[in-house]
Enzyme design. Structure first.
Site, short mmCIF file in Angstrom:
data_model
loop_
_atom_site.label_atom_id
_atom_site.label_comp_id
_atom_site.label_asym_id
_atom_site.label_seq_id
_atom_site.Cartn_x
_atom_site.Cartn_y
_atom_site.Cartn_z
N CYS A 161 33.28 -6.19 -27.01
CA CYS A 161 32.11 -5.48 -26.46
C CYS A 161 32.19 -5.23 -24.96
O CYS A 161 31.28 -4.61 -24.39
CB CYS A 161 30.85 -6.24 -26.82
SG CYS A 161 30.73 -6.55 -28.60
N HIS A 289 23.65 -7.66 -20.85
CA HIS A 289 24.35 -7.51 -22.13
C HIS A 289 23.35 -7.71 -23.27
O HIS A 289 23.35 -6.95 -24.23
CB HIS A 289 25.50 -8.51 -22.22
CG HIS A 289 26.37 -8.31 -23.41
ND1 HIS A 289 27.02 -7.12 -23.66
CD2 HIS A 289 26.68 -9.13 -24.45
CE1 HIS A 289 27.71 -7.22 -24.78
NE2 HIS A 289 27.51 -8.43 -25.28
N HIS A 323 23.44 -2.48 -30.55
CA HIS A 323 24.67 -2.92 -29.88
C HIS A 323 25.80 -1.98 -30.30
O HIS A 323 26.25 -2.01 -31.45
CB HIS A 323 24.99 -4.36 -30.27
CG HIS A 323 26.08 -4.97 -29.46
ND1 HIS A 323 26.85 -4.25 -28.56
CD2 HIS A 323 26.54 -6.25 -29.38
CE1 HIS A 323 27.73 -5.04 -28.00
NE2 HIS A 323 27.56 -6.26 -28.47
#
Length: 397
Positions: A161, A289, A323
């Site tokens: 990620c 995040h 996400h």
């Protein structure tokens, strides 16, 4: 670090195609999440699906690259005049002097899934799937290189990620070393069974829309997105938002769990601030995040609370987009740049009951203020962490 100009950027996600759609959704606090309607078998969850990908048609010369991921990339490339700006840079510097660095976690694996579902009588891939480069991790970057007609260094970064945040660091090094004069950076990841069922197997997927930093959060919502940026030396565009610095760290604490004290995240943050010549007190906004997983949010909330003054604003925007995995870095960098350009602090959508670990820095609802400096955090599996620092043109001059 000598700052670089971000002379063009764009983002396409569940919020819509292009920066104007993204800004409108953020300003109205409208989530792009919807009940899952894409997997081959029922999986009760919410996703951030991009509208219109199925209708995208690649040019005839690029048809061999056809798959959902590359269609999403093509849709993203055709927003905000991005392709035209890259074409102008290619004309200025030459195709061999523009690098291409893209992040992804699964690339075109959705096409490979389809190929295995449609094996021919001999047990092999059907003729229309027999193109080995399509079934490789480099598929995305090879496709975009062909689409943009670039001939410079071409690199795929796959660090989970943090992938499309780390490409900014790789681009800065190539430009600083004089190997290129400009770089296209970005990332694309699309929804597919491998992603949905893989994260579900890890017990990370929420059955409801994700709630970053909420006391009762119970997992992530997976999305898809495409985003790109063009980096050049600051003199090329004195009025553009600038990349002031970046930080990278790899704590390698665990395959999927962050370091309990956030060691890698803290190292990446400190590295970004040092490279940018910033103190924590100079940061106006941090795009976190903030995945809505229990451990990630605990670690990041503690890091923000102990590092930044109360005036620094912080929020996660994954309640808007989901996400987007390998595309999260570029999408959230675009949001950080829009915070600078429009003075918008997006609220932490979904965090209706704030976790007590969150300090005064957290913006739970939209706020308006001048933003000179914005950070974007991206933390990946395996302790692959990155932090980007952006600033308004002329900051510190």
């Amino acid at each position: 670090m000598t700052p670089l100009a971000v002379t063009a950027h764009t983002a396409t996600s569940a919020l819509g195609s292009g920066l104007a759609a993204q800004l409108a959704a953020l300003e109205s606090a409208r989530s792009g999440l919807r009940p899952n309607d894409i997997s081959s078998a029922p999986l009760a969850c919410w996703i951030g699906r991009v509208d219109g990908v199925e209708e995208v048609r690649l040019p005839a010369s690029l048809q061999m690259w056809d798959c959902r991921n590359n269609r999403l990339a093509w849709l993203g490339l055709n927003q905000d005049g991005f392709m035209q700006k890259v074409e102008a840079a290619r004309a200025r510097y030459g195709a061999a002097r523009v690098a291409l660095l893209l992040g992804t976690s699964t690339a075109s694996i959705g096409a490979t899934e389809e190929a295995y579902r449609q094996l021919d009588a001999d047990g092999g891939f059907s003729d229309d799937r027999l193109y080995p480069p399509l079934h490789a991790p480099h598929s995305l970057t090879a496709f975009v290189a062909a689409a943009l007609q670039l001939e410079g260094p071409c690199l795929t970064v796959s660090t989970a990620c943090s992938s499309s945040a780390k490409v900014f660091a790789s681009a800065e090094r190539l430009i600083r070393l004089g190997l290129v004069d400009a770089a296209v950076v970005g990332g694309v990841d699309s929804l597919c069974d491998s992603v949905l069922f893989g994260f579900n197997a890890l017990e990370l997927v929420s059955r409801e829309p994700c709630r970053p930093f909420d006391a009762a959060r119970n997992g992530i919502s997976i999305g898809e997105a495409a985003g790109f940026a063009l980096l050049e030396r600051a003199a090329a565009a004195p009025d553009a938002v600038q990349l002031l610095g970046y930080g990278e760290a790899s704590d390698a604490h665990h395959m999927s769990t962050p370091h309990p004290q956030g060691l890698g995240a803290e190292l990446a943050l400190a590295d970004a601030l040092a490279r940018a010549g910033l103190s924590a007190a100079q940061v106006d906004y941090i795009n976190l995040h903030g995945t809505a997983s229990q451990k990630n949010d605990d670690v990041e909330a503690a890091l923000v609370t102990r590092t930044f003054p109360a005036r620094t604003r912080a929020s996660s925007t994954k309640g808007y987009t989901g996400h987007t995995l390998g595309a999260a870095g570029i999408v959230e960098a675009a949001i950080a740049m829009q915070a600078i350009e429009h003075g918008l602090i997006p609220g932490n959508l979904g965090g209706d009951t704030p976790d007590p670990a969150c300090g005064a820095q957290f913006a739970w609802r939209n706020e308006r203020q001048t933003v000179e400096v914005a950070l974007s955090n991206s933390f990946g599996f395996g302790g692959n962490n990155a932090c980007l620092a952006f600033a308004r043109a002329g900051f510190g001059a």
